[in-house]
Write a protein that holds these residues in place. Sequence first.
Motif, PDB file in Angstrom:
ATOM      1  N   ARG A  94       0.788  -1.221  -0.138  1.00 13.66           N
ATOM      2  CA  ARG A  94       0.007  -0.011  -0.030  1.00 13.66           C
ATOM      3  C   ARG A  94       1.029   1.154  -0.289  1.00 13.66           C
ATOM      4  NH1 ARG A  94      -4.967  -2.281   3.774  1.00 13.66           N
ATOM      5  NH2 ARG A  94      -6.049  -3.463   2.360  1.00 13.66           N
TER       6      ARG A  94
ATOM      7  N   TRP B 286      -8.442   1.051   0.072  1.00 12.08           N
ATOM      8  CA  TRP B 286      -7.763  -0.131   1.385  1.00 12.08           C
ATOM      9  C   TRP B 286      -8.750  -0.382   2.352  1.00 12.08           C
ATOM     10  CZ3 TRP B 286      -3.053   3.691   1.043  1.00 12.08           C
ATOM     11  CH2 TRP B 286      -2.240   3.389  -0.063  1.00 12.08           C
ATOM     12  N   LYS B 287      -9.581   0.604   2.797  1.00 17.71           N
ATOM     13  CA  LYS B 287     -10.237   0.071   3.861  1.00 17.71           C
ATOM     14  C   LYS B 287     -11.443  -0.847   3.402  1.00 17.71           C
ATOM     15  CE  LYS B 287     -10.061   3.781   6.970  1.00 17.71           C
ATOM     16  NZ  LYS B 287     -10.465   5.079   7.684  1.00 17.71           N
ATOM     17  N   ILE B 288     -11.840  -0.769   2.007  1.00 17.21           N
ATOM     18  CA  ILE B 288     -12.897  -1.532   1.401  1.00 17.21           C
ATOM     19  C   ILE B 288     -12.202  -2.844   1.166  1.00 17.21           C
ATOM     20  CG2 ILE B 288     -14.358  -1.789  -0.628  1.00 17.21           C
ATOM     21  CD1 ILE B 288     -14.620   1.338  -0.630  1.00 17.21           C
TER      22      ILE B 288
ATOM     23  N   GLU C  79      -6.882   5.509   0.493  1.00 15.57           N
ATOM     24  CA  GLU C  79      -7.114   5.097   1.745  1.00 15.57           C
ATOM     25  C   GLU C  79      -8.653   4.671   1.854  1.00 15.57           C
ATOM     26  OE1 GLU C  79      -6.274   8.281   4.626  1.00 15.57           O
ATOM     27  OE2 GLU C  79      -7.585   7.175   6.168  1.00 15.57           O
ATOM     28  N   ALA C  80      -9.476   4.931   1.149  1.00 13.85           N
ATOM     29  CA  ALA C  80     -11.028   4.512   1.378  1.00 13.85           C
ATOM     30  C   ALA C  80     -10.999   3.152   0.765  1.00 13.85           C
ATOM     31  CB  ALA C  80     -11.898   5.426   0.521  1.00 13.85           C
TER      32      ALA C  80
ATOM     33  N   CYS D 137     -19.048  -2.352  -1.466  1.00 12.90           N
ATOM     34  CA  CYS D 137     -19.389  -1.250  -0.815  1.00 12.90           C
ATOM     35  C   CYS D 137     -20.552  -1.635   0.208  1.00 12.90           C
ATOM     36  CB  CYS D 137     -19.891  -0.340  -1.598  1.00 12.90           C
ATOM     37  SG  CYS D 137     -18.609   0.476  -2.788  1.00 12.90           S
TER      38      CYS D 137
ATOM     39  N   ASP E 120      -9.882  -4.248   2.850  1.00 12.94           N
ATOM     40  CA  ASP E 120      -9.804  -4.932   4.266  1.00 12.94           C
ATOM     41  C   ASP E 120     -11.035  -5.646   4.385  1.00 12.94           C
ATOM     42  OD1 ASP E 120      -6.995  -4.389   4.480  1.00 12.94           O
ATOM     43  OD2 ASP E 120      -7.604  -2.550   6.045  1.00 12.94           O
ATOM     44  N   LEU E 121     -12.314  -5.037   4.146  1.00 13.92           N
ATOM     45  CA  LEU E 121     -13.539  -5.712   4.459  1.00 13.92           C
ATOM     46  C   LEU E 121     -13.883  -6.707   3.498  1.00 13.92           C
ATOM     47  CD1 LEU E 121     -15.497  -2.317   4.990  1.00 13.92           C
ATOM     48  CD2 LEU E 121     -14.876  -3.922   6.627  1.00 13.92           C
TER      49      LEU E 121
ATOM     50  N   LEU F 142     -18.483   5.607   3.919  1.00 13.73           N
ATOM     51  CA  LEU F 142     -17.311   5.823   4.469  1.00 13.73           C
ATOM     52  C   LEU F 142     -16.565   7.118   4.044  1.00 13.73           C
ATOM     53  CD1 LEU F 142     -14.603   4.398   5.201  1.00 13.73           C
ATOM     54  CD2 LEU F 142     -14.379   3.365   3.014  1.00 13.73           C
TER      55      LEU F 142
ATOM     56  N   ILE G 263     -19.478  -1.909   4.046  1.00 16.44           N
ATOM     57  CA  ILE G 263     -19.199  -0.643   4.660  1.00 16.44           C
ATOM     58  C   ILE G 263     -20.147  -0.495   5.861  1.00 16.44           C
ATOM     59  CG2 ILE G 263     -18.983   2.092   4.496  1.00 16.44           C
ATOM     60  CD1 ILE G 263     -18.303   1.665   1.612  1.00 16.44           C
TER      61      ILE G 263
ATOM     62  N   VAL H  12     -13.476   9.648   4.117  1.00 15.77           N
ATOM     63  CA  VAL H  12     -11.918   9.896   4.082  1.00 15.77           C
ATOM     64  C   VAL H  12     -11.641  11.304   3.674  1.00 15.77           C
ATOM     65  CG1 VAL H  12      -9.649   9.079   3.537  1.00 15.77           C
ATOM     66  CG2 VAL H  12     -11.573   7.311   3.641  1.00 15.77           C
TER      67      VAL H  12
END
Lengths: 333, 713
Positions: B4, B505-507, B502-503, B543, B509-510, B551, B546, B553
């Motif tokens: 990342r 990468w959060k997605i 960043e958003a 999505c 992870d989910l 979400l 979420i 950022v």
Amino acid sequence: MRPIEYARPETVGEAVELLSEHDGATAVLAGGTDLIYLMQKDVLDPPPRRLVDLKNIPELQDIRQQDDRLVIGACCTLEQIADSPLTAPLRALHDVIDGIRSIQVQQMGTIGGDLCHLPNCWYFRNGYGLLALNEGRSLVESGENRYHAIFGNQGPAKFVSASRFAPALIACGASVRIVGPQPDQQETVPLEYFYVAPKTNRQGVTILKPGQFLSHVIVPLARPLQTATYEVLQIEGLDWPLAAAAAALHVEGGVVRDARIVMGHVAPVPWIADAAARFLVGRSIDEDSAQRAGEMAVAGATPLSQNAYKVQLARTAVKRAVLKAAGLLEGGV
Amino acid sequence: MAERVVAWKPRDKNTVFGKEIDRIDGIEKASGYAKYTADINTPGTLYCKLLTCPHAHAKVVHLDVSRAERTPGVRAVEVLKPVGSEIQWDGTIVAVVAADRPEYAEDGVRAIKVQYEVLEHFVDEEDLQTAKKLQRTKDLGENTKGDVEAALKQAKVVHRGYYGIHTISHCCLETHGAHCQWQGDDQLDVHLSTQNVSGTAGQFAGPLGLDAANVSITCHYIGGGFGSKFAADEWGLACARLAKKTGRPVKLMLDRATELKIAGTRPSAFAQITIAADASGRVIAWDSHHWGTSGIAGGTVRLSQIPYIFDFENRRRRATGLVTNCGPNRAWRAPNHPQLCALTDTALDDLAAKLGMDSYDVFMKNLDRVSNDKQDVYREEMRIAAELIGWKDKWHPHGKGGRGPIKRGLGMALHTWGGRAHAATCLVRVHPDGTVESLAGSQDLGTGTRTVIAVVLAETFGLDVKDVRVRIGENKYPRSGPSGGSTTVGGVSGPNRRAGLEALWKIFDLVAKEYGVDANSLEARDKKIWSNGKVVCSWKDACRLIGPMPLEVQGTGPKKDGLTSDGVGGVQMADVSVDSETGVIRINKLVCVQDCGAIVDLKTAKSQVYGGMIMGIAYALTEERIMDNATGRFINADLENYKLPRIGDIGELVAEMYQPDSEYRRGVVGLGEPPVISTGAAISNAVANALGVRVSVLPMTPQRVLAALQATS
């Protein structure tokens, strides 16, 4: 709100009556491409209290041939004139319309409006009056005169005549019909006598008196003329010519039998170049004779402090108008 | 996918970024659906008309607005220049009348009684000698490097010349102005035609005694700014005060003449230049004195940047400002650069002619003296431009432009600019239904800001441009920078990329948790999430993970992560025809080869270049503020006599974006200013090549062309 009356007469007589009231504080509305601007700038003196819209008078919108004359109603638009087969022999008029380039002005602007157009002089349009006087002294003489007159500028008027059609029409021998100030009154005047260089701010740029207006343009067609207009335009859009010339030649057997040359945008009135025209009579048109005609046309020029370059432009305009009328102007210029 | 790291994608992986993308707001703008400040008419809006001073220098000795206030339809009058005020330029606003209709406001203006004591004026920006006599000059410095005298003695060729470029106005199609509406006594809503959405609330709040937090600024669309629309301006404040006084919404847009006169100009510059070269064409000495005006402040273009781009070994330079009663200057697209280029590259071209050398060769020969790091870029750009315009085949020595009255010639010039990203933030919001929003208090100056943001986020999330909702133009959105100095595209693209990643990468992870895949193996493209070449789920499915709330950022910038950088070169070449009997110039072809780092949208980038070149043609050939010595007025302050080129005057434009991989690796660099800089010099050089005579002052009107020809005949 400054009140303004709007009148829509349907006959010439009604129009004359409507124009004659309000002590001359009336204005003819034709295409409106300039009048509205002048009213917004508040530079008309007196400001009109009534606008008389001439666009609903059928006879003013008509182009017709009467015997050996072409009669063009003053409210004919430039587009209408360009599209009429009757105007086909008058190339000089088509050159003018092509040079106006703005489709909006071609569609709204009228030939009468053009012939009566007030000057584009920036002093006039900034409220200093037609003569641009400040405490009796000419602002033009000491100021920005790059677009002003190089002929006929010894009197108080130093602006240039704004009409784009006048040089071509005068070269073709046109007259104008003036109606008013009485409803049944009319006269026909050669166009060259229609213009005046005013001595006072309120005199106007034509011979029209309060209650009169220009109703028709009459162009003789008896003799076949070869005509052309050449305008020096800085840009390829709506712009005022820096100088212009129209030529009408009667040529027989390759020799000029009669000629008229009229310059535009060089003097307070359309400026007739008689000596140049006479020079061409009895000669054939070529680069050399056209060049000499151009030189003769500008021989008496009296440029102001900044506009000597317009002498060269007028010389070139005459040369090119003559060559163009004779079908000798090569492409690209 | 990979680790990342904040970066742009490898170039060959892009599907949207760098492609030719239509503006996402193009239809709105072209159809009239887009609402500009001038279009805002909330119910009950009052209209304003201005009383302006017709003198260049005067004192207000009497002012009575009481009749105006009693005029039917007039609701209020705001005086900006009370009795005793000294006015220093034509067009200064003395008072503003607000009325139910514009026509009533005009009545009100006519009813104002005003008297001026007219004072001596000086408006001639070119006449240094008179300015000195009248003590209207300011010494703006002088400095020397090396030994100019010795170098001049050694030189093979010394050229002395006079060059100049007149003041022009910004001439925004949408004039400056505002629509102001109060909500109670302490909340002001302003629609402002501005390049500075996030930075103007305080300019209203302070003078009006408001909390800045209670001022909302909106500018969804702007009809041109070019550097002149960063401030609330006295007329914006007058608009707010009139709205307060009347309890009604008020709209105040400058009229055309006032716009041209007082809302911004680009300073003039005139120069006596001596330039010398050795036999090989290398410049060994430069000596210049330039002057010009920025109005009453008495400035001209910057001393430290002449000679432009080049840093010659022996150099002396001096600048003088003329203090004139002319409207004030504001930043104009690439402040200083177009004028300095028009002074420098023309002198260099004349030197080449005197050396009997091809101008191209002389520019090339001196590239090792450029003061930026673009030497190799210029070399390559010149080569490309020369091919595109056919330099080798068409170039001829100056004055050999043909035998007939129409002469043809080629000219070139070089430019440079910074284009760093401005400080800015944004908020990227990904909704559980997969829709994406970006919010920023930025503005679209015409550069395609909305489209750039949409491209960046579409590329980041693997979506189409139309899947991204871009919300800009309101100061309630996260703070963004003012649009000036080519800083916007870098300014908005960096924060959006950072927040987007960043958003994303959060997605990821989910998704990794939900589908049992390695988060680092994931990538988003074609509206799907992929792992090692296989589809894991759709973007919408991802999505949904979420949860019920979007979400969000925050993105910030600039950062030193390589997303943006600065510094560009660029070259322009012109092919012109000049009618030597009328002085009328026609552009046959104009080529610009332009570097600008990584391109976000190739189409809007090229549009920027076209626009710059067109603006350059304007100041090269037609555009000029004409100050009348007799009246002291800006005498051509209308669009009839302030001449702008039309479509038929433009000729063929070629915008060639220089984009080798080395440029892509530099990240995003702004492009607004560069393409307007060297057009004037390139066209002037082409005219000199055609005629064999320098038309020394821009714009090159028929008057100046014929005067130049006559001076040599």
